[in-house]
Motif scaffolding. Structure first.
Motif, short mmCIF file in Angstrom:
data_model
loop_
_atom_site.label_atom_id
_atom_site.label_comp_id
_atom_site.label_asym_id
_atom_site.label_seq_id
_atom_site.Cartn_x
_atom_site.Cartn_y
_atom_site.Cartn_z
N ASP A 419 0.89 -0.62 -0.03
CA ASP A 419 0.41 0.17 -0.21
C ASP A 419 0.62 1.11 0.27
OD1 ASP A 419 1.03 0.53 2.74
OD2 ASP A 419 -1.49 -0.47 3.68
N THR A 420 0.32 2.46 0.62
CA THR A 420 0.86 3.84 0.53
C THR A 420 0.81 4.08 1.60
OG1 THR A 420 -0.77 4.62 -0.13
CG2 THR A 420 0.45 3.89 -2.13
N GLY A 421 1.26 5.07 1.66
CA GLY A 421 2.01 5.70 2.90
C GLY A 421 3.16 5.28 3.86
N GLY A 422 4.33 4.65 3.55
CA GLY A 422 5.11 3.81 4.48
C GLY A 422 5.46 5.27 5.74
N GLY A 423 5.53 5.85 5.84
CA GLY A 423 5.69 6.18 6.91
C GLY A 423 7.00 6.98 6.85
N SER A 424 7.36 6.69 9.12
CA SER A 424 9.14 6.82 9.00
C SER A 424 9.91 5.63 9.18
CB SER A 424 9.05 7.72 9.95
OG SER A 424 8.45 7.84 11.25
N PRO A 425 10.81 5.53 9.09
CA PRO A 425 11.76 5.66 9.49
C PRO A 425 12.48 6.07 8.01
CG PRO A 425 12.45 3.88 9.67
CD PRO A 425 11.56 3.48 10.03
N MET A 426 13.14 7.49 6.99
CA MET A 426 12.69 7.37 6.46
C MET A 426 13.77 6.97 5.60
SD MET A 426 11.32 10.65 5.96
CE MET A 426 11.70 10.47 4.12
N LYS A 427 14.43 5.76 6.00
CA LYS A 427 15.20 4.60 4.99
C LYS A 427 13.98 4.03 4.09
CE LYS A 427 19.60 3.85 7.15
NZ LYS A 427 19.44 5.47 8.02
N HIS A 428 12.90 4.59 4.30
CA HIS A 428 11.96 3.07 3.72
C HIS A 428 11.84 4.11 1.89
CE1 HIS A 428 8.95 3.11 7.04
NE2 HIS A 428 9.94 2.05 7.34
N TYR A 429 12.89 4.99 2.03
CA TYR A 429 12.63 5.32 1.05
C TYR A 429 13.28 4.29 -0.41
CZ TYR A 429 17.83 4.83 0.52
OH TYR A 429 18.95 4.87 0.85
N ASN A 430 13.58 3.42 0.04
CA ASN A 430 13.89 2.50 -1.22
C ASN A 430 12.89 1.10 -0.67
OD1 ASN A 430 16.14 0.48 -2.60
ND2 ASN A 430 17.15 -0.07 -0.69
N SER A 431 12.06 1.45 -1.28
CA SER A 431 11.04 0.57 -1.18
C SER A 431 10.25 0.19 -3.32
CB SER A 431 9.81 1.27 -0.97
OG SER A 431 9.96 2.00 0.46
N THR A 432 9.61 -0.57 -3.06
CA THR A 432 8.92 -1.64 -3.83
C THR A 432 8.33 -2.11 -4.04
OG1 THR A 432 9.81 -2.89 -5.86
CG2 THR A 432 11.23 -3.25 -4.10
N VAL A 433 7.05 -2.30 -5.01
CA VAL A 433 6.66 -3.96 -4.54
C VAL A 433 7.18 -5.04 -4.85
CG1 VAL A 433 4.11 -4.34 -5.28
CG2 VAL A 433 4.39 -1.48 -5.33
N THR A 434 7.82 -5.26 -5.68
CA THR A 434 8.44 -6.14 -6.43
C THR A 434 8.93 -7.54 -5.35
OG1 THR A 434 8.85 -5.64 -7.97
CG2 THR A 434 6.59 -5.77 -8.27
#
Length: 665
Positions: A419-434
């Motif tokens: 889903d969307t809205g991962g929140g903190s911490p900021m290291k969530h920038y490295n995200s993907t669905v797959t």
């Protein structure tokens, strides 16, 4: 005839802006202040007016807060971020977080009204501005002396109708700026052959009257017009050839010839070459450049939008980087990875049939830790990150302390998020669905992320790499492609990417050395209603790989009548025992920088967090009611978009595109 020159008529400040490739001229928007019959007083007024039109077409990565910017191709669900990058969210190249879009998931229906914003193909405000100019520019002087200005407007008019043709097919042709009383508002859609003829007239006027220079971030020039004409003619030629319901197959070759000839005119000028660097990752570096192409030693870009970060900037680095975990998370599906060749120039499967393929010895399979990315076309690792490697990108960048490198940062594995809205911490920038994180266009540059909305990442809109692909495809469609053509185009692109032709001579494509690909051939045989020759298959593969995440894939599928490729099942990475253990780490662990993060979803399979299929591959749309077993739906009506119902109520001469709801049902 007097030769027109932009520089002759610009004030000194504007000359300075252009010479440094600053986009200041694109910020000028005197259009809204125009008064009929009084606006065009002096010749300089013409360029000032055109300046206000540029930003609608030379959109680049957008302006300022691109979260509020719509794509020029309004039929694509691009709500935020770069309009170049996120257009691929509406193709089979990506999986988008937050569920399936209605246009991809089969729930989209005919809209009631066209939006007042530029986010629907049935909109005419931009064209009205162009037509106003063409109807009034001669008020300031001899038309022969003003053709250079008119040529810019005709280029934009051709571009506008090109977009409408892709989305809607036949539309009315308008030559006037209309108001609510204009009878032209109630005209019929122009037949395709006539409409395309009108578009070509605009292109030809532009080509004949624009300046012949290579200023990629200045005003529209002849090379830009030739490029877009070549792209347009390839679109129309392939559309006519493969959409046999039009009964226009016999006219397709004429468009392939025009596409070929326009591309060759640019090639023969010897102005452009593929960008390379000493590190060997020039393909990746090209898309993270900042500033004008010439300052980066880049002679590949034909049309770009350049930002200075003061008067003109954008927030693409933020939305493609820092905020990737929230509204804009894209991941690559397995079906994309499978199109990339191995480094020997052969696909991952070199023989056999489904369920019993002969595997290329270089392909390591899907077990283990992302080893499927090894020994492949070098563009794969410059497009999709392999976590933990020394030449990785996203996984060895720590934005908290702005360190970059495996020794300084450790490994930050990609977060898997449905889903969307991962929140903190900021290291969530490295995200993907797959599990496969795109890093093309992605820069490990925290100050650039924080510059929001004044980022200066350059947007490359027309580039020589695509032109080579256009030329190769046109030549192949005409059955006249040669090994010399392949060396000029496909092999040049592979060499720039990093293929080692000395180690693997057969990685160089020749007409006598076209690899077998039983997997892709089987997909084409099942999904397409025509056969694809081996050489065209390889050119189409090369186009998908080279232009990944550049917004071209949707248009390619439409022109090839290949919409059913949307139904190729989409899956994420295989959750092997090693990955399952890795991804079971507590997301609240104090040592989180060394581990991936997960977002809990309602359905639980692996580690109570990710749903997988029977073979262990991630299911990208686990809660969708329209995507079953990873198969996205397709309906042939989607080769065109619908006309809004209110437009048909106001104009009874309009006929709805096939399959879409209209006012009579």
């Amino acid at each position: 005839m007097k030769r027109y020159s932009i520089i002759t008529f610009l004030v000194a400040s504007l000359v300075a802006a252009l010479s440094s490739c600053n986009d200041e001229f694109m910020q000028r928007d005197p259009i809204d202040k125009m008064a009929n019959g009084t606006f065009f007083v002096k010749e300089v007024d013409l360029q000032l007016y055109l300046d206000g039109i540029y930003r609608y077409y030379v959109y680049g990565h957008g302006i300022g807060g691109t979260n509020n910017t719509s794509h020029d191709k309004g039929f694509l669900p691009v709500k935020a971020g770069s309009q170049i990058i996120f257009a691929d969210a509406f193709s089979d190249n990506t999986v988008y977080a937050g569920g399936i879009d209605g246009k991809l998931g089969g729930t989209y229906d005919t809209p009631t009204a066209a939006s007042k914003n530029f986010d629907t193909p049935w909109q005419w405000e931009k064209l009205r501005k162009v037509n106003y100019f063409l109807n009034h520019y001669t008020e300031v002087g001899d038309p022969e002396d003003l053709k250079g200005y008119a040529a810019q407007a005709y280029f934009f008019k051709a571009w506008d109708y090109y977009i409408k043709l892709v989305a809607l097919g036949e539309v009315p042709w308008l030559d006037k700026e209309l108001d609510t009383a204009s009878p032209e508002l109630y005209g019929a859609r122009m037949p395709r052959t006539e409409l395309v003829g009108k578009i070509l007239e605009c292109f030809d006027f532009a080509v004949a009257n624009l300046d012949d220079n290579d200023n990629s971030c200045g005003y529209i020039n002849q090379d830009m017009a030739l490029f877009l004409k070549s792209r347009f003619c390839l679109f129309e030629g392939t559309f006519r050839k493969y959409h046999t319901e039009l009964n226009l197959q016999s006219t397709a070759n004429g468009f392939f010839e025009m596409s070929r000839d326009a591309a060759k005119r640019i090639i023969d000028k010897n102005r452009y070459s593929l960008f390379k660097n000493a590190a060997g990752d020039g393909y990746w570096q090209l898309f993270i450049q900042k500033g004008s192409p010439e300052t980066e030693g880049n002679t590949e870009t034909i049309l770009s939008r350049v930002y200075d970060g003061v008067k003109l900037g954008h927030d693409n680095p933020r939305y493609w980087g820092m905020n990737n975990h929230t509204r804009y998370c894209l991941g690559a599906p397995i079906c994309v990875l499978e199109d990339y060749l191995c480094e020997d120039g052969r696909p991952i499967y070199i023989g056999g049939t489904a369920g019993n393929y002969e595997v290329n010895p270089l392909f390591k399979g899907y077990d283990g830790m992302w080893e499927e990315l090894d020994n492949r076309d070098p563009r794969l690792r410059q497009t999709i990150d392999k976590p933990g490697e020394a030449d990785s990108k996203a996984s060895i960048f720590d934005m908290d302390d702005d360190t970059y490198g495996i020794e300084e940062t450790g490994v930050i594995y990609p977060m898997i998020i449905y889903d969307t809205g991962g929140g903190s911490p900021m290291k969530h920038y490295n995200s993907t669905v797959t599990g496969y994180r795109f890093i093309k266009h992605w820069m490990p540059d925290y100050p650039e992320w924080e510059a929001n909305p004044n980022g200066v990442q350059t947007a490359h809109m027309f580039r020589y790499g695509e032109l080579l692909l256009i030329y190769a495809e046109a030549r192949a469609e005409l059955n006249e492609i040669t090994n010399e053509d392949l060396n000029l185009t496909i092999n040049a692109l592979r060499e720039r990417a990093g293929f080692d032709f000395t180690k693997y001579p057969n990685a160089k494509l020749t007409l006598s050395n076209i690899p077998a690909d039983p997997r892709l051939d089987a997909i084409y045989a099942e999904k397409l209603d025509y056969s694809v020759s081996p050489i065209l298959r390889e050119i189409r593969r090369e186009r998908r790989v080279e232009t990944m995440i550049e917004g071209m894939r949707y248009e390619d599928l439409m022109r090839w009548k290949a919409g059913k490729l949307f139904t190729v099942p989409v899956r994420g990475m295989k959750m092997t025992p090693e990955k399952t253990e890795l991804y079971s780490k507590n997301r609240n662990d104090e040592t989180y920088k060394d581990f991936p993060f997960m977002v809990t979803v309602p359905i639980a399979e692996v580690g109570n967090q990710v749903r997988v299929d029977g073979e262990g591959f991630i299911i990208p749309y686990p809660t969708s009611t329209t995507v079953i077993n990873g198969v996205r739906p397709w309906d042939d009506k989607r080769y065109y978009y619908p006309i809004p119902l209110n437009e048909m109520l106001m104009n009874p001469l309009l006929i709805q595109n096939p399959g879409w709801k209209d006012i009579n049902r």
